[in-house]
Design an enzyme around this catalytic site. Structure first.
Site, mmCIF file in Angstrom:
data_model
loop_
_atom_site.group_PDB
_atom_site.id
_atom_site.type_symbol
_atom_site.label_atom_id
_atom_site.label_comp_id
_atom_site.label_asym_id
_atom_site.label_seq_id
_atom_site.Cartn_x
_atom_site.Cartn_y
_atom_site.Cartn_z
ATOM 1 N N ASP A 102 -1.934 22.808 -41.142
ATOM 2 C CA ASP A 102 -2.234 24.155 -40.405
ATOM 3 C C ASP A 102 -1.265 25.073 -40.621
ATOM 4 O OD1 ASP A 102 -3.783 21.760 -39.233
ATOM 5 O OD2 ASP A 102 -3.964 22.884 -37.612
ATOM 6 N N HIS B 238 -1.752 28.572 -39.174
ATOM 7 C CA HIS B 238 -1.579 29.286 -38.068
ATOM 8 C C HIS B 238 -0.979 30.549 -37.670
ATOM 9 C CE1 HIS B 238 -4.426 26.998 -35.546
ATOM 10 N NE2 HIS B 238 -3.616 25.751 -35.865
ATOM 11 N N ASP C 211 -7.325 25.947 -41.010
ATOM 12 C CA ASP C 211 -6.504 26.784 -39.671
ATOM 13 C C ASP C 211 -5.404 27.597 -40.408
ATOM 14 O OD1 ASP C 211 -8.095 25.390 -37.774
ATOM 15 O OD2 ASP C 211 -6.552 24.521 -36.771
ATOM 16 N N ASN D 45 -11.108 24.206 -37.806
ATOM 17 C CA ASN D 45 -11.903 24.568 -36.546
ATOM 18 C C ASN D 45 -11.371 26.074 -35.968
ATOM 19 O OD1 ASN D 45 -9.240 23.604 -35.651
ATOM 20 N ND2 ASN D 45 -10.005 23.759 -33.702
ATOM 21 N N HIS D 46 -10.363 26.430 -36.646
ATOM 22 C CA HIS D 46 -9.995 27.926 -36.391
ATOM 23 C C HIS D 46 -10.701 28.886 -37.351
ATOM 24 C CE1 HIS D 46 -7.267 27.771 -32.798
ATOM 25 N NE2 HIS D 46 -7.355 26.588 -33.289
ATOM 26 N N HIS E 83 -10.194 18.758 -42.489
ATOM 27 C CA HIS E 83 -9.396 19.385 -41.481
ATOM 28 C C HIS E 83 -9.097 18.442 -40.147
ATOM 29 C CE1 HIS E 83 -7.069 22.345 -39.051
ATOM 30 N NE2 HIS E 83 -7.836 22.019 -37.977
ATOM 31 N N HIS F 267 -4.952 19.441 -38.207
ATOM 32 C CA HIS F 267 -5.632 19.787 -36.885
ATOM 33 C C HIS F 267 -4.804 19.428 -35.559
ATOM 34 C CE1 HIS F 267 -8.982 20.301 -34.279
ATOM 35 N NE2 HIS F 267 -9.386 18.994 -34.172
#
Length: 260
Positions: free
Chosen positions: A38, A40, A66, A98-99, A145, A209
């Site tokens: 990730d 982010h 992500d 999932n983002h 992920h 994740h």
């Protein structure tokens, strides 16, 4: 920035559309591949791993999803990753997290970052839908992920049915069990991992994740590796990590926020 990303969306969508739900990546024996968890919206973290790519002389990179939310440079991260993918489609691989969903973006930062522009977010989310869900490296390492959805063949994975692969987590409890993340999310135990690896002839699973203090965590006697590549995530002060697979061997490289 939004204008720049808007111009990239049709081109990157075409490239991603042509890729299957499960990528098969087979670097030559002399080549290595970096696996990145990730990001982010942390542009510094992305710049760091790109610098490490150069330092390590690594041709291939696989990102586990992500890219946006939580951090406030998601637009810049997407622009950089999409440009890289367009320049080097055979070397750079982007999985869905999932983002990479409109619902998550509305609540966790990206929607605010883009000035609450719903039309723009809708365009970006159409690109999300085209992202591959998983990748298999050299027929041995399954990358995703979130996790797996039981003991099944990877041939059953589709882009439309991505949800469990973006959301599920490992657990010490056997079988598939309920998750604190929500009623539709599952946790999978060591027996599920064993069955999945055996069914598909794989050696290990690598996933993202989960925010981790050291940036990585091994599960199930080395059969599953969890990676997180965003240091000091939402002020937690955690380290970050990425993995390097070279000649079949997996190494982990950790790093911290350079401002610390």
């Amino acid at each position: 920035m939004k204008e720049e990303l808007s111009l990239l969306l049709p081109k990157i969508s075409n490239v991603l559309e042509s890729e299957p739900a499960v990528l098969r990546i087979d670097p030559e024996a002399t080549e290595s591949i970096m696996l990145i968890g990730d990001i982010h919206g942390d542009l510094d973290a992305l710049d760091f791993v790109m610098g490490m790519r150069e330092e390590l002389g690594c041709k291939h990179m696989l990102f586990l999803g992500d890219y946006v939310d939580r951090g406030m440079q998601g637009t810049e991260v997407l622009i950089k990753l999409f440009r890289l993918k367009l320049e080097e489609p055979q070397n750079i691989f982007l999985l869905r997290g999932n983002h990479e969903t409109m619902d998550m973006n509305i609540y966790y930062g990206f929607f605010e970052e883009i000035g609450f522009d719903r039309g723009f977010l809708l365009n970006v989310s159409r690109t999300y839908d085209r992202l591959p869900v998983a990748a298999v490296i050299s027929g041995q390492t399954f990358c995703v992920h979130g996790g797996i959805n039981g003991i099944e063949s990877v041939d059953a994975i589709t882009k439309e049915g991505a949800f469990p692969y973006l959301w599920n987590d490992p657990s010490k409890r056997p079988g598939l069990s309920t998750s604190s993340r929500g009623s539709t999310v599952k946790e999978f135990g060591p027996d599920i991992v064993d069955g999945f690896l055996e069914t598909n002839g794989f050696k290990r699973i690598v996933r993202g994740h989960t925010a981790l203090r050291t940036g990585y965590e091994w599960w199930f006697d080395g059969k599953l590796l969890s990676l997180f590549s965003c240091p000091d995530y939402v002020g937690l002060g955690n380290a970050a990590a990425f993995a390097l697979i070279e000649k079949g061997e997996l190494k982990i490289i950790t790093f911290i926020n350079r401002s610390q």
